[in-house]
Design an enzyme around this catalytic site. Structure first.
Site, mmCIF file in Angstrom:
data_model
loop_
_atom_site.group_PDB
_atom_site.id
_atom_site.type_symbol
_atom_site.label_atom_id
_atom_site.label_comp_id
_atom_site.label_asym_id
_atom_site.label_seq_id
_atom_site.Cartn_x
_atom_site.Cartn_y
_atom_site.Cartn_z
ATOM 1 C CB THR A 53 40.442 50.603 61.517
ATOM 2 O OG1 THR A 53 41.401 51.570 61.966
ATOM 3 C CG2 THR A 53 39.603 50.143 62.690
ATOM 4 C CG ASP A 54 43.286 51.828 55.620
ATOM 5 O OD1 ASP A 54 44.244 52.490 56.067
ATOM 6 O OD2 ASP A 54 43.211 51.452 54.441
ATOM 7 C CD1 TRP A 55 43.947 58.484 57.703
ATOM 8 C CD2 TRP A 55 45.856 57.732 58.585
ATOM 9 N NE1 TRP A 55 44.654 59.569 58.157
ATOM 10 C CE2 TRP A 55 45.830 59.142 58.698
ATOM 11 C CE3 TRP A 55 46.965 57.035 59.064
ATOM 12 C CZ2 TRP A 55 46.874 59.867 59.282
ATOM 13 C CZ3 TRP A 55 48.005 57.752 59.642
ATOM 14 C CH2 TRP A 55 47.949 59.147 59.743
ATOM 15 C CE1 TYR A 56 39.862 61.544 61.601
ATOM 16 C CE2 TYR A 56 38.143 61.222 59.965
ATOM 17 C CZ TYR A 56 38.682 61.954 61.011
ATOM 18 O OH TYR A 56 38.035 63.073 61.474
ATOM 19 C CG ASP A 57 38.767 53.733 57.065
ATOM 20 O OD1 ASP A 57 38.351 54.776 56.543
ATOM 21 O OD2 ASP A 57 39.563 52.960 56.497
#
Length: 778
Positions: A310-314
């Site tokens: 994933t990307d950050w916090y997604d």
């Protein structure tokens, strides 16, 4: 927390997999066997732990504020909890700003010691970093142009070499995984991350992306000078309707297949080891929760077998931004079942608890967990981390070396684009007295952009204080006595995305006492949401600066320093020369000075269409109807495409003449290959590099064709008076388009090939489906 050097040295293993001398098949078989054996020993909690990625900041002591130059202070109890109790698989990020390579080795060595000594199965940590233009989070590392600048070089060989040097310095920092390259298409100049990619064209993006990935990974990512690449952001991230970061995109499937998928497909076919997912939503569905995109398209259709992160916090953003999940547990279920393998959580361990509960409740199948963990472990084995969990910085003598810096300058030189040069005002004479002014004139931060020592690049002037700004480089070139300096406009310290007038009267007075003015304007650093714009037009203060300078009657050399094309049509009219340096990195000041004074010849070409108006943000592959007046007898004949400069444009201090464009025949079958040749001659008075660009045009098609598409290019150097014949091999299948049935088709009919001012036509005699229709829709 301090970890002694002797403790770390004990973990600087030098052995590699014993099968490295065997065939790739033997290596693959051994790795697969080791993965299967290890997974048979793992509990559910350990497997879920491997799918969990936390930021190093989540393990820091929040009571101890990190200051410039000091290492991060870890909370050892948190580190033990996350690594030993939960068995997390990956750590990322920097903890506010860059570390030295010695600090990186100590930190990562501590993580690896806990993971290998204090856990049951001894699985090493996979550390990842955004090393996107050099190892930009390591003090003293070599920083290269950002990707948009590398795209402007149109030189894949150079890009591959710079990526290889980046991999070397990243491994010197003890880090084996980089979140790069970006393969998002920069087709909307409003989007704040356009500078992180390779421009607007899918073919140019694919070629540059392949070069960068190859430079990172080489033939064997377990090599101690290579890293695993992570292509991103899959998919459609760069085309939000609002132009603002992480906002909804609406992309028809034909457009997705024609433009956005090809660069990722090429990288996957070349051996991409990991991929990061688009933070936004496409057509109303967040990509992190889209089974059709992550599993059907990415894993099945494109046959991607690597790690999906994933990307950050997604995953949590499925709750907080997208509102498709009621809580974090439901969001975790949606994302993992959609096809996510590793979660960049990044700040807490709740994801692991949620996922463990979901498996126990039967909401996430164990087969999905095993599939994800298999890919994570495979990447760790492929990187050689089980046998060499940490590289020793002392084994990298070329880290930050003069040799690497010279290559960075070469990259900067080739990335700079000369856009206007009326009356050959450039190059300047070193005898001329010059005024250097503008907010970007004495600032290292703006030359590098975001992701430079810090996320937003705000501390670059401190980390790179030994490097030369544009002002300092010009002073070094012609002497302080020949250079006056007045900023006129400066960036606000409080709100760095704004600028303010400093002293316009002093600026005007200084301009009256010089022969020529070098006005350095553009943007301050930003990335992601911090770079969102309400207006693409250059700021009022900077416009006033150029307008005032024009009233002095002195020649103006306008230097644009930017991550995306800002609207500058009025300023262009008031200037005698325009140079776009984009984001050239730490050596950009010296490179620009060399070009300004003729010690180097500019060779950069725009990797995007430079707009002239905010309502004319149209990429070069527009449709015929976008540039054609209605045939109703009206007198309205105003041109519809009003770009400031076209895609692929860039001037030189010499001139090139094209002639004798030839193809081997006039009619081709769908499986044929066109042999193309064209003569290029340097008819100017100095040597220079030229980018030979080959475009095709489909004159009539069942789906409206673009006016032209880039198909091949080659960069070559020609001495004064030298001529070369350039050859291209163009498969007819490369001219295929996605038809109304969503299959890739080459259609019989008439086509045209164009190289510079040369063109020739040919006919394709048959229709052929190149890629068949999928039994599902995006």
């Amino acid at each position: 927390m301090n970890v002694t050097k002797s403790l770390i040295i004990g973990w600087l293993f030098t052995g590699l997999l014993s099968c490295h001398s065997a065939s790739q098949l033997d290596i693959r078989t051994e790795v697969d066997s080791r993965v299967v054996e290890l997974m048979s020993k793992m509990t559910l909690k350990e497997k879920v732990g491997q799918m969990t990625q936390l930021t190093i900041g989540s393990m820091s002591n929040k009571k101890v504020k990190r200051h410039f130059g000091l290492p991060i202070t870890l909370d050892t109890a948190k580190v033990r909890r996350y690594i030993v109790e939960y068995g997390i698989g990956s750590v990322l990020n920097t903890g506010r700003f860059a570390h030295t390579k010695e600090q990186w080795n100590e930190l990562i060595g501590y993580f690896q010691k806990l993971a290998l000594e204090d856990t049951k199965n001894g699985i090493p940590i996979l550390y990842g970093i955004d090393a996107i233009h050099g190892t930009n989070y390591t003090v003293g590392a070599t920083l290269y142009p950002q990707q948009v600048g590398l795209a402007a070089t149109w030189n894949p060989s150079l890009v591959e070499e710079l990526a290889e040097l980046t991999a070397y310095e990243t491994r010197a920092s003890g880090i084996p995984w980089t979140f790069s390259p970006v393969l998002d298409l920069g087709i909307d100049p409003r989007w704040p991350r356009i500078w992180e990619g390779f421009g607007e064209d899918p073919y140019l993006t694919a070629q540059m992306g392949l070069a960068m990935q190859s430079g990172f990974q080489g033939d064997d990512i377990s090599d101690s000078s290579r890293v695993a690449a992570c292509i991103k952001h899959f998919i459609g991230y760069s085309n939000p309707r609002s132009g603002k970061d992480r906002t909804p995109a609406w992309i028809p499937e034909r457009m997705m297949r024609e433009l956005f998928i090809p660069p990722f497909k090429e990288a996957i076919n070349q051996g991409a080891t990991s991929i990061m997912i688009n933070s936004g939503e496409v057509n109303g569905i967040p990509v992190h929760a889209n089974y059709d995109i992550l599993t059907k398209l990415l894993k099945k259709e494109l046959n991607f077998s690597g790690l999906v992160v994933t990307d950050w916090y997604d995953i949590y953003n499925l709750v907080e931004r997208h509102h498709v999940a009621v809580d974090r547990k439901e969001a975790t279920k949606m994302a993992i079942n959609a096809g996510i393998d590793m979660a960049m959580v990044p700040n807490d361990i709740e994801f692991a608890d949620c996922l463990t509960a979901l498996v126990n409740e039967g909401e996430v199948p164990m087969s999905r967990i095993d599939d994800a963990v298999r890919k994570i472990l495979k990447l760790k084995f492929d990187l050689g981390l089980f046998d060499s969990p940490l590289t020793d910085f002392k084994n990298y003598p070329d880290f930050g070396s003069d040799k690497h810096i010279a290559k960075a300058k070469e990259g900067a030189l080739e990335s700079i684009v000369l856009l206007k040069n009326d009356n050959d005002i450039l190059p300047l004479s070193k005898r001329q007295k010059v005024l250097v002014c503008g907010p970007n004139s004495d600032n290292m931060r703006v030359l590098n952009g975001g992701w430079s020592y810090t996320w937003q690049g705000q501390m670059t002037d401190q980390f790179a204080k030994e490097k030369l700004t544009i002002l300092e480089a010009i002073q070094g070139k012609v002497g302080h006595d020949n250079v006056l300096f007045e900023k006129g406009v400066a960036y606000s310290k409080g709100k760095y995305w704004k600028d303010e007038i400093v002293d316009m009267k002093a600026l005007e007075s200084a301009a009256m006492n010089v022969d020529v003015v070098v006005a350095c304007i553009g943007e301050n650093t930003y990335t992601e949401k911090q770079g969102d714009l309400d207006d693409l037009v250059l700021s009022v203060n900077q416009k006033e600066l150029v307008k005032l300078l024009s009233t002095t009657g002195k020649p103006i050399v306008l230097v644009i320093n930017e991550g995306r094309p800002r609207i500058i049509r009025d300023e262009v009219k008031l200037s005698d020369a325009v140079i776009d340096v984009l984001l050239p990195g730490n050596e950009g000041g010296e490179a620009l000075a060399d070009i300004l004074y003729g010690d180097a010849n500019p060779s950069g070409k725009l990797p995007f269409t430079y707009p002239s108006y905010t309502n004319d943000l149209i990429p070069y592959f527009y449709k015929y109807s976008e540039a054609s007046p209605h045939a109703d007898g009206s007198e309205y004949n105003d041109p519809f495409i009003k770009s400031q400069w076209p895609f692929g444009f860039g001037l030189s201090y010499t001139k090139f003449k094209y002639s004798n464009l030839k193809i081997d025949k006039e009619e081709y079958g769908a499986n044929d290959v066109i042999s193309v040749s064209v003569d290029v001659e340097n008819i100017g008075d100095r040597g220079g590099k030229e980018v030979v660009q080959l475009y095709s045009s489909d004159l009539v098609a069942s789906v409206t064709p673009s006016v032209k598409r880039l198909r091949k290019f080659e960069k070559l150097y020609l001495n004064e008076g030298e001529s070369k014949t350039v050859f291209f091999e163009l498969p007819i299948k490369d001219l295929a388009f996605v038809d109304r049935n969503y299959q890739k088709l080459i259609e019989k009919g008439d086509f045209k090939i164009t190289v510079a001012d040369q063109s020739t036509s040919f006919n394709v005699s048959e229709t052929l489906v190149v890629e068949k229709l999928q039994d599902w829709r995006l």
